[in-house]
Write an enzyme that holds these catalytic residues in place. Sequence first.
Site, PDB file in Angstrom:
ATOM      1  N   ASN A 180      25.044 -29.857 -23.962  1.00 29.45           N
ATOM      2  CA  ASN A 180      23.777 -30.588 -24.001  1.00 29.45           C
ATOM      3  C   ASN A 180      23.547 -31.291 -22.667  1.00 29.45           C
ATOM      4  O   ASN A 180      24.353 -32.109 -22.242  1.00 29.45           O
ATOM      5  CB  ASN A 180      23.808 -31.618 -25.130  1.00 29.45           C
ATOM      6  CG  ASN A 180      22.419 -32.192 -25.334  1.00 29.45           C
ATOM      7  OD1 ASN A 180      21.621 -31.645 -26.073  1.00 29.45           O
ATOM      8  ND2 ASN A 180      22.121 -33.284 -24.631  1.00 29.45           N
TER       9      ASN A 180
ATOM     10  N   TYR B  59      17.669 -29.925 -13.246  1.00 28.44           N
ATOM     11  CA  TYR B  59      17.838 -28.833 -12.285  1.00 28.44           C
ATOM     12  C   TYR B  59      19.240 -28.262 -12.412  1.00 28.44           C
ATOM     13  O   TYR B  59      20.231 -28.982 -12.251  1.00 28.44           O
ATOM     14  CB  TYR B  59      17.601 -29.317 -10.847  1.00 28.44           C
ATOM     15  CG  TYR B  59      17.961 -28.248  -9.841  1.00 28.44           C
ATOM     16  CD1 TYR B  59      17.243 -27.049  -9.814  1.00 28.44           C
ATOM     17  CD2 TYR B  59      19.033 -28.389  -8.965  1.00 28.44           C
ATOM     18  CE1 TYR B  59      17.581 -26.039  -8.932  1.00 28.44           C
ATOM     19  CE2 TYR B  59      19.381 -27.382  -8.076  1.00 28.44           C
ATOM     20  CZ  TYR B  59      18.652 -26.212  -8.068  1.00 28.44           C
ATOM     21  OH  TYR B  59      18.986 -25.198  -7.203  1.00 28.44           O
TER      22      TYR B  59
ATOM     23  N   LEU C 184      -2.363  14.564  -1.263  1.00 29.10           N
ATOM     24  CA  LEU C 184      -2.845  14.215   0.079  1.00 29.10           C
ATOM     25  C   LEU C 184      -2.887  12.701   0.256  1.00 29.10           C
ATOM     26  O   LEU C 184      -3.564  11.996  -0.487  1.00 29.10           O
ATOM     27  CB  LEU C 184      -4.243  14.785   0.311  1.00 29.10           C
ATOM     28  CG  LEU C 184      -4.401  16.291   0.052  1.00 29.10           C
ATOM     29  CD1 LEU C 184      -5.777  16.757   0.508  1.00 29.10           C
ATOM     30  CD2 LEU C 184      -3.299  17.092   0.750  1.00 29.10           C
TER      31      LEU C 184
ATOM     32  N   ARG D  20     -12.231   2.302   4.476  1.00 24.68           N
ATOM     33  CA  ARG D  20     -13.085   1.451   3.635  1.00 24.68           C
ATOM     34  C   ARG D  20     -12.303   0.325   2.952  1.00 24.68           C
ATOM     35  O   ARG D  20     -12.870  -0.606   2.416  1.00 24.68           O
ATOM     36  CB  ARG D  20     -13.822   2.328   2.607  1.00 24.68           C
ATOM     37  CG  ARG D  20     -14.876   3.234   3.241  1.00 24.68           C
ATOM     38  CD  ARG D  20     -15.324   4.366   2.324  1.00 24.68           C
ATOM     39  NE  ARG D  20     -14.397   5.506   2.334  1.00 24.68           N
ATOM     40  CZ  ARG D  20     -14.605   6.656   1.711  1.00 24.68           C
ATOM     41  NH1 ARG D  20     -15.720   6.831   1.018  1.00 24.68           N
ATOM     42  NH2 ARG D  20     -13.713   7.631   1.766  1.00 24.68           N
TER      43      ARG D  20
ATOM     44  N   ASN E   1     -11.544   3.980  -2.833  1.00 26.88           N
ATOM     45  CA  ASN E   1     -11.853   3.960  -1.400  1.00 26.88           C
ATOM     46  C   ASN E   1     -11.939   2.537  -0.864  1.00 26.88           C
ATOM     47  O   ASN E   1     -11.671   2.298   0.298  1.00 26.88           O
ATOM     48  CB  ASN E   1     -13.167   4.691  -1.131  1.00 26.88           C
ATOM     49  CG  ASN E   1     -13.063   6.165  -1.516  1.00 26.88           C
ATOM     50  OD1 ASN E   1     -12.047   6.799  -1.283  1.00 26.88           O
ATOM     51  ND2 ASN E   1     -14.106   6.683  -2.144  1.00 26.88           N
TER      52      ASN E   1
ATOM     53  N   ASP F 263      -5.315   8.961  -3.691  1.00 26.39           N
ATOM     54  CA  ASP F 263      -6.078   7.728  -3.960  1.00 26.39           C
ATOM     55  C   ASP F 263      -6.723   7.737  -5.346  1.00 26.39           C
ATOM     56  O   ASP F 263      -7.613   6.943  -5.624  1.00 26.39           O
ATOM     57  CB  ASP F 263      -7.133   7.485  -2.860  1.00 26.39           C
ATOM     58  CG  ASP F 263      -8.242   8.522  -2.854  1.00 26.39           C
ATOM     59  OD1 ASP F 263      -8.157   9.532  -3.590  1.00 26.39           O
ATOM     60  OD2 ASP F 263      -9.222   8.318  -2.108  1.00 26.39           O
TER      61      ASP F 263
ATOM     62  N   ASN G  30     -16.736  16.424  -8.061  1.00 25.39           N
ATOM     63  CA  ASN G  30     -15.401  16.930  -7.766  1.00 25.39           C
ATOM     64  C   ASN G  30     -14.398  15.785  -7.919  1.00 25.39           C
ATOM     65  O   ASN G  30     -14.525  14.751  -7.279  1.00 25.39           O
ATOM     66  CB  ASN G  30     -15.406  17.442  -6.316  1.00 25.39           C
ATOM     67  CG  ASN G  30     -14.014  17.736  -5.806  1.00 25.39           C
ATOM     68  OD1 ASN G  30     -13.122  18.047  -6.592  1.00 25.39           O
ATOM     69  ND2 ASN G  30     -13.842  17.642  -4.495  1.00 25.39           N
TER      70      ASN G  30
HETATM   71  C1  UD1 Z   1     -12.955  13.416  -1.573  1.00 24.71           C
HETATM   72  C2  UD1 Z   1     -13.634  14.783  -1.734  1.00 24.71           C
HETATM   73  C3  UD1 Z   1     -14.792  14.630  -2.692  1.00 24.71           C
HETATM   74  C4  UD1 Z   1     -14.300  14.129  -4.029  1.00 24.71           C
HETATM   75  C5  UD1 Z   1     -13.519  12.818  -3.875  1.00 24.71           C
HETATM   76  C6  UD1 Z   1     -12.833  12.477  -5.169  1.00 24.71           C
HETATM   77  C7  UD1 Z   1     -13.308  16.076   0.304  1.00 24.71           C
HETATM   78  C8  UD1 Z   1     -13.912  16.536   1.571  1.00 24.71           C
HETATM   79  N1  UD1 Z   1     -14.047  15.275  -0.447  1.00 24.71           N
HETATM   80  O1  UD1 Z   1     -13.848  12.537  -0.944  1.00 24.71           O
HETATM   81  O2  UD1 Z   1     -15.425  15.900  -2.864  1.00 24.71           O
HETATM   82  O3  UD1 Z   1     -15.382  13.936  -4.916  1.00 24.71           O
HETATM   83  O4  UD1 Z   1     -12.518  12.936  -2.858  1.00 24.71           O
HETATM   84  O5  UD1 Z   1     -12.185  11.224  -5.107  1.00 24.71           O
HETATM   85  O6  UD1 Z   1     -12.184  16.468   0.006  1.00 24.71           O
HETATM   86  N2  UD1 Z   1      -6.708  12.707   3.359  1.00 24.71           N
HETATM   87  C9  UD1 Z   1      -5.693  13.247   4.127  1.00 24.71           C
HETATM   88  N3  UD1 Z   1      -6.009  13.716   5.368  1.00 24.71           N
HETATM   89  C10 UD1 Z   1      -7.271  13.687   5.867  1.00 24.71           C
HETATM   90  C11 UD1 Z   1      -8.294  13.137   5.057  1.00 24.71           C
HETATM   91  C12 UD1 Z   1      -7.988  12.656   3.810  1.00 24.71           C
HETATM   92  O7  UD1 Z   1      -4.553  13.310   3.722  1.00 24.71           O
HETATM   93  O8  UD1 Z   1      -7.472  14.148   7.019  1.00 24.71           O
HETATM   94  C13 UD1 Z   1      -6.353  12.174   2.021  1.00 24.71           C
HETATM   95  C14 UD1 Z   1      -6.630  10.691   1.904  1.00 24.71           C
HETATM   96  O9  UD1 Z   1      -5.463   9.936   2.226  1.00 24.71           O
HETATM   97  C15 UD1 Z   1      -7.032  10.527   0.456  1.00 24.71           C
HETATM   98  C16 UD1 Z   1      -7.572  11.888   0.057  1.00 24.71           C
HETATM   99  O10 UD1 Z   1      -7.172  12.797   1.050  1.00 24.71           O
HETATM  100  O11 UD1 Z   1      -5.945  10.207  -0.371  1.00 24.71           O
HETATM  101  C17 UD1 Z   1      -9.093  11.894  -0.099  1.00 24.71           C
HETATM  102  O12 UD1 Z   1      -9.694  11.490   1.098  1.00 24.71           O
HETATM  103  P1  UD1 Z   1     -10.971  10.553   1.118  1.00 24.71           P
HETATM  104  O13 UD1 Z   1     -11.343  10.316   2.527  1.00 24.71           O
HETATM  105  O14 UD1 Z   1     -10.762   9.396   0.255  1.00 24.71           O
HETATM  106  O15 UD1 Z   1     -12.058  11.535   0.469  1.00 24.71           O
HETATM  107  P2  UD1 Z   1     -13.404  11.131  -0.296  1.00 24.71           P
HETATM  108  O16 UD1 Z   1     -14.431  10.767   0.707  1.00 24.71           O
HETATM  109  O17 UD1 Z   1     -13.114  10.179  -1.365  1.00 24.71           O
HETATM  110 CA    CA Z   2     -11.333   9.018  -1.941  1.00 21.83          CA
END
Ligand code: UD1
Ligand code: CA
Length: 462
Positions: A379, A368, A9, A16, A230, A105, A172
């Site tokens: 040389n 240079y 994802l 942030r 983040n 991420d 998680n």
């Molecule tokens: C998320 C988890 C959390 C976990 C943590 C681990 C959820 C709801 N929460 O939180 O339980 O402990 O990661 O690092 O899943 N993304 C999408 N589409 C969206 C939203 C997010 O593709 O609509 C992708 C983001 O680009 C990112 C990843 O999902 O790479 C995680 O999203 P992020 O917003 O960072 O979740 P956390 O708040 O870190």
């Molecule tokens: Ca995250």
Amino acid sequence: MDNVCAVILAAGEGKRMKSKHPKVIHKLCGKPIIQHVVDSVTGAGISDIIVVIGHKAEEVKECVESDVDFALQEKQLGTGHAVMCASDLIKERNGNGTTLILYGDSPLIKSETLCSLISYHRNNGFHGTVLTTEYDDPAGYGRVIRDSRGNVERIVEQKDATDEEKKVRECNSGIYCFETEKLLDALKLIKNDNAQKEYYLTDVIGAMKGLGLTIGAYSISDSTETVGINSRIQLADAASIMRRNIVNKLMLDGVTIINPESVYIDKDVSIGMDTVIYPGAIIEGKTTIGEDCIIGPNTRIVDSIIEDGADINSSVILESSVKAKAKIGPFAYIRPQSVIGEGAKIGDFVEVKKSVIGNGTKASHLTYIGDAEVGKNVNFGCGTITVNYDGNTKYKTLIGDNVFIGCNTNLVAPVKVNDNSYIAAGSTITDEVPEGALAIARERQTNKEGWAKKRNLYRKNK
Ligand code: UD1
Ligand code: CA
């Protein structure tokens, strides 16, 4: 890995990070965050990879080097929604297999851990398995809530957690393994009635439980593997963990790193046995360094090939190749597309640009060399300059083998200096120098006898 498809994802903006660019394309240890995740998945033997993109999708697409499929999440309505956007592709690619889900991420996850997670999931016959770990400071992570018998019940996000739930340290990781069919069933059940008004992927765990399916948790003790990025502070923290892993591996493979805290070595760099890395070395990109080299102190090498036994001191080398036993520096600057020959010496305050320097050739100081092809055993006297640019066009300088160039020579390109020739110090060479000749190209000296006395210009000792 048979019958496994991975979904990464990467559609979120990453608010942030406070950046104009999507979070997952920021680099650590030489590569975009997302590419590290893709590499870990590939390293686990999974070739079916779907990356979900959305926010500035093109930028993310461009920075993924590997062969993956992309699914589009137009509006970022949550991690669960992101997987829904990939569901058609998942069905098509792996309808009745196993789906591994990761977040783009979290770049520190190791391929071996992904393999262990999948084996654990399959050996226990779970429908869904979440990778968990304990953090001393779990702030920001979803908490794993277990029932009285220790079975995983659900995951609660920090923002939705009660004070009691916030005390849970098991988190998680955002890495899960699911039986594809069951995942797609459970996804249909999740809602966005939570603090962030998002469709959380984490709710799939509770939803599966509700469907009477079996959920497992695979817990790992090394919590550094699952850190998510983040913010820029977390980016720096993750980079520092990755750097430590990189230098540890190099040291285990026989590289001496005098002070591991002081060097920056990218993930794709390879270094041979018995090479010594001094403090302040920055080795970037796809650089390859051979055995028995000395690198540093305070040296930056980017996308270059350094062969066995080379000695590089306080210098910068960009997109070039340095042959065996060559000596570079201190304070040399080797610019892109240069080749420094075997045993050659490029010394202090010497700049080489887009030039080939033959074996054993020496330019020891203040020189240079640009757009030149230089033979063997030449040389360069101190202060030699290839005059390669007339304000409009760059021209080449060709120098044969065994040429001796006196100090402060200008070689006005295009010009050719043939084998075994000599150039007198202070010459400005504009014409071809024949093989074996001595070229002198400077005004003759005249002495005006008694000149100072006549003008009463004797300088007194003070
Ligand atoms: C998320 C988890 C959390 C976990 C943590 C681990 C959820 C709801 N929460 O939180 O339980 O402990 O990661 O690092 O899943 N993304 C999408 N589409 C969206 C939203 C997010 O593709 O609509 C992708 C983001 O680009 C990112 C990843 O999902 O790479 C995680 O999203 P992020 O917003 O960072 O979740 P956390 O708040 O870190
Ligand atoms: Ca995250």
